[in-house]
Design a protein around this motif. Structure first.
Motif, PDB file in Angstrom:
ATOM      1  N   UNK A  84       7.396 -33.675  30.070  1.00  0.00           N
ATOM      2  CA  UNK A  84       6.811 -33.436  28.745  1.00  0.00           C
ATOM      3  C   UNK A  84       7.888 -33.015  27.752  1.00  0.00           C
ATOM      4  N   UNK A  85       8.812 -32.186  28.208  1.00  0.00           N
ATOM      5  CA  UNK A  85       9.871 -31.697  27.323  1.00  0.00           C
ATOM      6  C   UNK A  85      10.848 -32.813  26.966  1.00  0.00           C
ATOM      7  N   UNK A  86      11.129 -33.704  27.908  1.00  0.00           N
ATOM      8  CA  UNK A  86      11.974 -34.869  27.613  1.00  0.00           C
ATOM      9  C   UNK A  86      11.325 -35.727  26.531  1.00  0.00           C
ATOM     10  N   UNK A  87      10.000 -35.911  26.641  1.00  0.00           N
ATOM     11  CA  UNK A  87       9.289 -36.660  25.607  1.00  0.00           C
ATOM     12  C   UNK A  87       9.358 -35.933  24.267  1.00  0.00           C
ATOM     13  N   UNK A  88       9.255 -34.602  24.306  1.00  0.00           N
ATOM     14  CA  UNK A  88       9.323 -33.826  23.075  1.00  0.00           C
ATOM     15  C   UNK A  88      10.704 -33.907  22.436  1.00  0.00           C
ATOM     16  N   UNK A  89      11.748 -33.922  23.253  1.00  0.00           N
ATOM     17  CA  UNK A  89      13.109 -34.057  22.719  1.00  0.00           C
ATOM     18  C   UNK A  89      13.267 -35.342  21.912  1.00  0.00           C
ATOM     19  N   UNK A  90      12.529 -36.368  22.316  1.00  0.00           N
ATOM     20  CA  UNK A  90      12.667 -37.673  21.663  1.00  0.00           C
ATOM     21  C   UNK A  90      11.586 -37.935  20.611  1.00  0.00           C
ATOM     22  N   UNK A  91      10.364 -37.423  20.855  1.00  0.00           N
ATOM     23  CA  UNK A  91       9.219 -37.798  20.023  1.00  0.00           C
ATOM     24  C   UNK A  91       8.676 -36.664  19.165  1.00  0.00           C
ATOM     25  N   UNK A  93       6.695 -33.793  19.997  1.00  0.00           N
ATOM     26  CA  UNK A  93       5.276 -33.671  20.304  1.00  0.00           C
ATOM     27  C   UNK A  93       4.646 -32.500  19.551  1.00  0.00           C
ATOM     28  N   UNK A  94       3.326 -32.539  19.342  1.00  0.00           N
ATOM     29  CA  UNK A  94       2.643 -31.429  18.646  1.00  0.00           C
ATOM     30  C   UNK A  94       2.792 -30.117  19.413  1.00  0.00           C
ATOM     31  N   UNK A  95       2.850 -29.030  18.661  1.00  0.00           N
ATOM     32  CA  UNK A  95       3.020 -27.712  19.266  1.00  0.00           C
ATOM     33  C   UNK A  95       1.879 -27.392  20.220  1.00  0.00           C
ATOM     34  N   UNK A  96       0.649 -27.729  19.853  1.00  0.00           N
ATOM     35  CA  UNK A  96      -0.498 -27.379  20.683  1.00  0.00           C
ATOM     36  C   UNK A  96      -0.444 -28.093  22.034  1.00  0.00           C
ATOM     37  N   UNK A  97       0.075 -29.323  22.060  1.00  0.00           N
ATOM     38  CA  UNK A  97       0.175 -30.059  23.310  1.00  0.00           C
ATOM     39  C   UNK A  97       1.211 -29.412  24.235  1.00  0.00           C
ATOM     40  N   UNK A 129       4.161 -17.804  30.386  1.00  0.00           N
ATOM     41  CA  UNK A 129       4.250 -18.722  29.252  1.00  0.00           C
ATOM     42  C   UNK A 129       5.213 -18.195  28.188  1.00  0.00           C
ATOM     43  N   UNK A 130       5.225 -16.880  28.006  1.00  0.00           N
ATOM     44  CA  UNK A 130       6.166 -16.307  27.037  1.00  0.00           C
ATOM     45  C   UNK A 130       7.603 -16.516  27.501  1.00  0.00           C
ATOM     46  N   UNK A 131       7.847 -16.363  28.792  1.00  0.00           N
ATOM     47  CA  UNK A 131       9.178 -16.605  29.313  1.00  0.00           C
ATOM     48  C   UNK A 131       9.616 -18.043  29.053  1.00  0.00           C
ATOM     49  N   UNK A 132       8.697 -18.982  29.214  1.00  0.00           N
ATOM     50  CA  UNK A 132       9.007 -20.394  28.943  1.00  0.00           C
ATOM     51  C   UNK A 132       9.482 -20.563  27.508  1.00  0.00           C
ATOM     52  N   UNK A 133       8.736 -20.008  26.586  1.00  0.00           N
ATOM     53  CA  UNK A 133       9.048 -20.213  25.172  1.00  0.00           C
ATOM     54  C   UNK A 133      10.221 -19.364  24.711  1.00  0.00           C
ATOM     55  N   UNK A 134      10.373 -18.158  25.284  1.00  0.00           N
ATOM     56  CA  UNK A 134      11.522 -17.332  24.931  1.00  0.00           C
ATOM     57  C   UNK A 134      12.815 -18.040  25.310  1.00  0.00           C
TER      58      UNK A 134
END
Length: 329
Positions: A84-91, A93-97, A129-134
């Motif tokens: 998902x993150x690889x797709x986000x790096x390129x595309x 993606x929406x924050x909620x997704x 989840x906070x650790x992921x985003x931090x």
């Protein structure tokens, strides 16, 4: 990788992880003209730089984690988050997704290992989840996130090893070695950035394994936050500040302590070296207390937190002086 945890076995795991990471990153650099981050007013870099170096860390984590015998509950979320993150790096993606995938990955780990009351479950999921985003927030300077991974997961490996958790010790040493290998390409001036594909899975493992180590008694509650204290301190304080100003906290910005240091005049590599030393000091303190003076852990954690507050205030004062003189330039 079961039974007694030998130094030779962990060294072999580290060597393979470093090689897999370096080989994957070298392959990504063969296509360096694709997926490039352009300099902007919210970034610190000054030249177009390819992203996706975190693929090396993910590849090494999956390969060596499987070899070590790490449970699928750790490896499958790493794979999903990386995809998902690889797709986000390129595309983009929406924050909620993205947030939904982060929460689902955290929830899967919590539910798989047994839950408690709904409030406790929600708290555990939010912490991971906070650790992921931090982690993702702090991946904004050459060498910074890679240094934290190399130091933090090495400390985790020691903690799991002394608790007899061979598979998880192997998984953590693989992440640490892969991150150290990534630094060869990412130290300033960086040839490649980690990108979300590396930062998001690393944050998941930092939060998830930190929580799990406490759950199974591998270490006390204070250990994991102390190991990753510089990242958590910077990300949390910055988020609270921006939220109090009514800003959209999920948008890119340049208000972190490490960003202020560079914008205020620190050389990029000098800033990262100082952060690395702080990371090493905190993680070393955590490991030493775990091994020798565990009963005094909360005192040590409180003392180290005070040190970070003092360092943060010093950066704030330097930043204020910089802002006072900036209009005159």
């Amino acid at each position: 990788m079961s039974g007694a945890i030998g130094f030779i076995a962990l060294a072999a795991m580290a060597a393979v992880a470093a090689l897999v990471s370096a080989a994957t990153i070298a392959l990504r650099l063969r296509f360096a003209d694709r997926g490039v981050d352009q300099p902007g007013h919210r970034s610190l870099h000054e030249r177009p730089t390819p992203h996706g170096g975190g693929l090396g860390i993910v590849a090494a984590t999956l390969a060596c984690g499987g070899w070590a015998g790490a449970a699928p509950v750790w490896l499958i979320p790493v794979l999903v988050l990386a995809a998902v993150s690889w797709a986000d790096d390129w595309l983009d993606l929406p924050f909620w997704l993205r947030l939904g995938v982060h929460l689902a990955s955290a929830a899967a780990v919590v539910f798989f290992h047994g839950a408690g009351s709904p409030l406790l479950v929600a708290l555990q999921v939010i912490v991971i989840a906070w650790s992921i985003n931090a982690y993702n927030f702090m991946d904004g300077a050459d060498g910074l996130a890679g240094s934290m991974s190399a130091v933090g997961f090495a400390a985790y490996a020691i903690g799991f090893a002394q608790a007899g958790q061979a598979a998880l010790a192997g998984l953590c040493i693989a992440v640490a070695a892969a991150s150290a290998s990534f630094l060869l390409f990412n130290w300033h001036p960086a040839r490649i950035f980690m990108g979300d594909v590396g930062a998001i899975p690393s944050g998941f493992l930092a939060g998830g394994l930190g929580w799990y180590g406490c759950l199974i008694g591998a270490w006390p509650l204070w250990f994991a936050p102390l190991v990753f204290a510089p990242f958590l301190f910077d990300a949390t304080v910055t988020l609270i500040r921006r939220a109090c100003r009514g800003e959209r906290v999920w948008h890119a910005h340049r208000e972190h302590y490490y960003q202020r240091m560079v914008r205020g005049g620190f050389a990029h590599d000098a800033m990262c070296l100082r952060w690395l030393l702080v990371m090493l000091a905190g993680a070393s303190l955590a490991v030493l207390m775990l091994l020798f003076v565990e009963a005094s852990g909360w005192i040590g954690a409180a003392a180290w937190s005070a040190v970070l507050v003092v360092l943060g205030r010093r950066i704030d004062r330097q930043w204020d002086r910089h802002m006072e003189t900036e209009p005159a330039k």
